[in-house]
Each structure stands twice: as C-alpha cells, then as structure tokens.
Write an enzyme that holds these catalytic residues in place. Sequence first.
Site, PDB file in Angstrom:
ATOM      1  CD  GLU A   7      -2.747  -0.728   1.683  1.00  0.00           C
ATOM      2  OE1 GLU A   7      -3.238  -0.294   2.258  1.00  0.00           O
ATOM      3  OE2 GLU A   7      -4.036  -2.062   1.193  1.00  0.00           O
ATOM      4  CD  GLU A  32      -3.004  -6.034   2.456  1.00  0.00           C
ATOM      5  OE1 GLU A  32      -4.075  -5.274   3.638  1.00  0.00           O
ATOM      6  OE2 GLU A  32      -2.090  -5.774   2.700  1.00  0.00           O
TER       7      GLU A  32
HETATM    8  O1  AHR Z   1      -5.462  -6.287   6.745  1.00  0.00           O
HETATM    9  C1  AHR Z   1      -5.156  -4.671   7.398  1.00  0.00           C
HETATM   10  C2  AHR Z   1      -4.537  -3.888   6.775  1.00  0.00           C
HETATM   11  O2  AHR Z   1      -5.378  -3.479   5.713  1.00  0.00           O
HETATM   12  C3  AHR Z   1      -3.275  -4.151   6.007  1.00  0.00           C
HETATM   13  O3  AHR Z   1      -2.114  -4.040   7.110  1.00  0.00           O
HETATM   14  C4  AHR Z   1      -2.991  -2.933   5.437  1.00  0.00           C
HETATM   15  O4  AHR Z   1      -2.226  -3.541   4.014  1.00  0.00           O
HETATM   16  C5  AHR Z   1      -4.290  -2.695   4.848  1.00  0.00           C
HETATM   17  O5  AHR Z   1      -4.818  -1.835   4.444  1.00  0.00           O
END
Ligand code: AHR
Length: 510
Positions: free
Chosen positions: A192, A314
């Site tokens: 991110e 994710e």
């Molecule tokens: O999964 C939780 C968080 O969500 C992670 O650390 C981040 O990459 C995303 O914003």
Amino acid sequence: MKRLVSLILGTSFCLAAMAQVQVNVHETAENQPVIHKEIYGQFAEHLGRCIYDGIWVGPESDIPNINGYRKDLIEALQTLKVPVLRWPGGCFADEYHWMDGIGPKENRPMMINNNWGGTVEDNSFGTHEFFNLCELLECEPYLSGNVGSGTVEELAKWVEYITAEGGTLAELRAKNGRKEPWRLKYLGVGNESWGCGGDMYPEYYSDLYRRYAIYCRNYDGNVLYKVASGASDYDYNWTKVLMDKIGDKMNGVSLHYYTVTGWTGSKGSATQFDVDSWYDMIAKSVEVEEVIKNHKAIMNAYDPEGKVDLLLDEWGTWFDVEPGTNPGHLYQQNTMRDAMIAAMSLNIFHRHTDRLTMANIAQIVNVLQAMILTKGSEIVLTPTYHVFRMYNVHQDAAFVPTESNAATMVAPSGRIMPEASVTASRDAAGKLHVSIANPLHNEAQTITLNFDELKPKNITGEVLAAPTIQSYNDFGKEPAVAPKPFTAFKKNGKSVTLTVPAASVVCLEF
Ligand code: AHR
C-alpha cells in the site's frame, strides 16, 4: 428486494416460490486454465493477536505447541492446505526492520507497532520463526519488504540473508541456527505504497521500485518473483501508471479489495446484522469481479501477452471489532455471512485465473476474516475456515466452465448480485468438483446441473449451513456452523437436481 431475470442462456425464467436454476457444466471443455492453488493464499501480519497468541505462543508456553507454534493451529492449517503465506504485513511491513527479528531473543529490540494500537512488539517472531513455520505448513513464503521507511540496502540484504549460500550474512544465518538457505519466491516490494506504505504517488513509487528491483538479487539458484505494490480497489490510475512505467520489471502487481461499508465511521457489527446488511455485504464482495475486470483490462492494454500477474494479496470482510477489544487489533467474529462471501469470492477468482494468480485472505488468525480464532488454549474454526477446507479440492485443478441462468437481484445498497453462484473444476485424479453458493437468506433453491456427457454415478457432497445467517462458532460451545454430508440430490441421466438450502454452500464430488 427487486429481482432481475437473467438472460444468460438466452431465455427468460420466471421465478417461482422455490427458485429453479439451470447450470450447464462443460466438463468436456479442453485446454482450460488451472486454478492456481495460490488463490487460496493466507496473510499473517504483526497485528493484534495474529502472530502472538494466534500462531506463536513460544516453546515455554503451557499451550501445547510445536517449537513455539500452537499445535492446534498448525494441525488445522495443515488440513486446510495453505499454499502461500504473506508476512509480516500489511502496514506493519513498511515499519519492520528485519535485523531486529534475528539472533538471541533477549537481544532483540522492542518497537512500537504504530499502525496497530501502539502495541509493543518484542520481535520474538522474526525471519527464522516465519520460514520455519512455512516449512511446517509446506507453503510458499511471501515476504512484504519495507519500502516506506526502510532502505534498498536493507531489503537487498534480507534477500541475501535468506537465500545466499555464502558470505557474511549466510554465516550470520548459520550462527542463528539455519545453515542451509531457505527458498524465497514471492517478494513484495512495499505494501500500500499509496497509503500506510509511504503515501507516494504512483510515478514516484515506480521510480523507487526500479531501484529495489535491481538490488534484490537471485542467489544460488533462487529466483525471486517480484510483486509491485498495487492499487486499492477502484484506483485504476495506480495500475495504469505502474504498467506503463515498470510493467517490464515486475512479475506481478498486487491489488487490495475489502468488503467494507466504508473507511470512516462504523463498519457494522460482524454478528449483529439484519437481512439488508446480509445482502449489502455480499453484493459489495461480489463487486470485486468488476474491479478485477477493470484492472485486467488496463493490464491487457499494456501487456497483451499476459506476462504480468495480478495478485489480490489482501481481501476479505472488515467489520467493527468485537466489543471490548482493542480497536487497533481488528479482532472480529465470523458468521455464515463471511462463509457466503468467501465462497462467492472464490467462485469469482476461479473465473479470472488467466491473470489472477494469487489471492491472500486477510487474515489467517484472530484478525479480520480469520480462518481461526483463539482464546487462551481454546481454538475455534470459523465458517470461513470451513469454506476454505471444503474448497481446497479446487487448488491446482483445471477450471471447468459453467453457465447458469440464476437471476440477479439488487441489494438495498443498489449493488447487483447473483442469486446463485457456481464453480467447477477437475483435479489431477480426474475427479470433478462442483461448488454452489445459495445466498438467498430464507429460500432453498432447486439447482439442476446439466453435464455435457457425464452420467453421474458416485456423488458425495458436503453442505455448510447454519441455524441463522448470523450464526457463528464460539468458544466453549458446540460449533453452530460446521459442514455436514449433503444428500439432497437426484440423478437423471446427464443431470443432477439438488435442493440447496437457504444461505448455504454445497460442494459435490463426482
Ligand atoms: O489487513 C489489515 C490492513 O489492511 C493491512 O495492514 C493493510 O495493508 C490494509 O490496509
């Protein structure tokens, strides 16, 4: 709730009280893509009780453990067949300094986990503990490197420490208990980077990526697969800029997509929700298909040969934390709604494996849409765990195309979702598996599978259903949501007709 009649098969179908769905299963189709097992990937971050309590209790713990890893968790994950595990973050990765997590534990410095509740991190779980865990689970490690607050040299040396056979860092690794190098394939260059990973513009990140990519080297036969830090859900410009500037320098680009109401205010309870919220969250989760398609279209324009993969590293549901728990620890319960979202999301991922080669659900234990929850020595397998276990037959199996005339419906939010979702695959042993999700909260559906040629003989099945859509598995109680044998089917030549209960997931083996 307004229903739209689908015209997928060129015919319109009237909906009776019990919905009737026809699914054509083209089990004779040839040259179909493989459903990469990495679509069933997991994510473990230093966040809340994911690593400590969840995975790692230490060798001195009273909780039964294998060299410090919870034994109950390891056994449950071995059953799940975890193909790949991403670590150490998430946002944590861009503040993590790997040298703090090697060597004698008593010498490891402590740090504040600034992203996640200001908890003090003692670095007792570090590189060795992670790679040994991957060996125990027989899964590929996926490292997220620190680009936001680290240096090129630091990440380059981490790769060398892990994978090189000779040199000072290899000697240090041996001194710390590991003579042989590990193998490392997946290397995430930041996480991110548009947000917690450095708040960068895509142009700036692209330039930075080039430097990291050059100095993270392949040692002694180890070949890195480099993943650029990709977009969040609808940020198509990020993907466009990266494909333009560094498309020839990366193996894959990531994407993050959460099923969440929004990033400000309440995200709603994981367990106390109404029927509208059931449909709204499912509809939000299936919107991932449009998002994947749009990112793929950009990638196709820059890379028509499909050299660069898309990794959804994710994804999952994100609700308010359980009452009384640290808001920074993202601990949430997991209901039949999460199971439905998992099944319908996986069904979508199977359709996009031409580009989508990995997906890592967030997260493996005690955080967000977890497989497992722990409390002291107790463990709970969540409804999402059961979907991943029932679906693991699809890992590395050949995709089998299906067509369905299931209607679509409009959720209260205005998002559109299908009334039934189906996927199929054929494994290396020739077994055909069909998985079906019925998201209608109070309506069973009659679903007929029509095969090209197969006259099904031996059929076995499992169903995951629950007393209510809000049901979840809790500590010290009999599991409310657990798979049971499924026998509600009738064979008729090349067809099988199933009665799929309301709000359930069914997996069949032929
Ligand atoms: O999964 C939780 C968080 O969500 C992670 O650390 C981040 O990459 C995303 O914003």
